[in-house]
Design a protein around this motif. Structure first.
Motif, PDB file in Angstrom:
ATOM      1  N   ASN A   1     -19.107  13.640   4.192  1.00 38.25           N
ATOM      2  CA  ASN A   1     -19.085  13.309   5.552  1.00 38.25           C
ATOM      3  C   ASN A   1     -19.114  14.442   7.164  1.00 38.25           C
ATOM      4  O   ASN A   1     -19.799  14.236   6.979  1.00 38.25           O
ATOM      5  N   ASN A   2     -18.115  15.167   6.943  1.00 38.56           N
ATOM      6  CA  ASN A   2     -17.981  16.704   7.164  1.00 38.56           C
ATOM      7  C   ASN A   2     -19.150  17.491   7.262  1.00 38.56           C
ATOM      8  O   ASN A   2     -19.862  18.204   8.204  1.00 38.56           O
ATOM      9  N   THR A   3     -20.453  17.497   6.047  1.00 39.08           N
ATOM     10  CA  THR A   3     -21.123  18.363   6.342  1.00 39.08           C
ATOM     11  C   THR A   3     -22.501  17.459   6.892  1.00 39.08           C
ATOM     12  O   THR A   3     -23.350  18.101   7.367  1.00 39.08           O
TER      13      THR A   3
ATOM     14  N   TRP B   1     -14.898  13.843  -3.208  1.00 42.89           N
ATOM     15  CA  TRP B   1     -16.567  13.791  -2.335  1.00 42.89           C
ATOM     16  C   TRP B   1     -17.077  13.731  -1.482  1.00 42.89           C
ATOM     17  O   TRP B   1     -17.792  13.497  -0.451  1.00 42.89           O
ATOM     18  N   LYS B   2     -16.194  11.952  -0.787  1.00 41.46           N
ATOM     19  CA  LYS B   2     -16.643  11.219   0.083  1.00 41.46           C
ATOM     20  C   LYS B   2     -16.596  12.076   2.105  1.00 41.46           C
ATOM     21  O   LYS B   2     -17.548  12.335   2.835  1.00 41.46           O
ATOM     22  N   GLN B   3     -15.393  12.626   1.751  1.00 40.01           N
ATOM     23  CA  GLN B   3     -14.425  13.839   2.350  1.00 40.01           C
ATOM     24  C   GLN B   3     -15.689  14.805   3.237  1.00 40.01           C
ATOM     25  O   GLN B   3     -16.448  14.975   4.089  1.00 40.01           O
TER      26      GLN B   3
END
Length: 105
Positions: A69-71, A64-66
């Motif tokens: 971050n990408n969004t 979820w964190k990745q």
């Protein structure tokens, strides 16, 4: 020695000319494997679905964190590109207005 090779070659070609061609065609026809029937539509769909599920199990899904971050990175770049396009539009509009007023009079 060359005479022996020539004699052997003529013997081989003479033997090949004596063999009838029809039995060779029959042998080829007998060697053909039977055609396998294609599975039905539903069997193919089931196989495709099974393969798809197996491939999706191999995928390394982001956390979820990745994903967050990408969004955020994508949104930031969209804003930056939007501002650049807006600035170029503003600059080109003012430049054309200045050129028109200069030549129009």
């Amino acid at each position: 020695m060359a005479e022996n090779e020539n004699v052997e070659k003529t013997e081989v070609t003479a033997k090949a000319a004596q063999k009838p061609a029809a039995p060779a065609k029959k042998e080829k026809a007998e060697k053909k494997p039977e055609k396998k029937k294609k599975p039905g539509v539903f069997a193919r769909i089931k196989g495709w679905w099974k393969d798809t599920k197996a491939e999706l199990k191999k995928v390394q899904w982001p956390t979820w964190k990745q994903t967050l971050n990408n969004t955020l990175i994508v949104l930031a770049f969209c804003v930056v590109v939007g501002v650049c396009i807006w600035l170029f539009d503003l600059l080109s509009t003012n430049l054309f207005r200045a050129l028109i007023s200069f030549f129009h009079g």
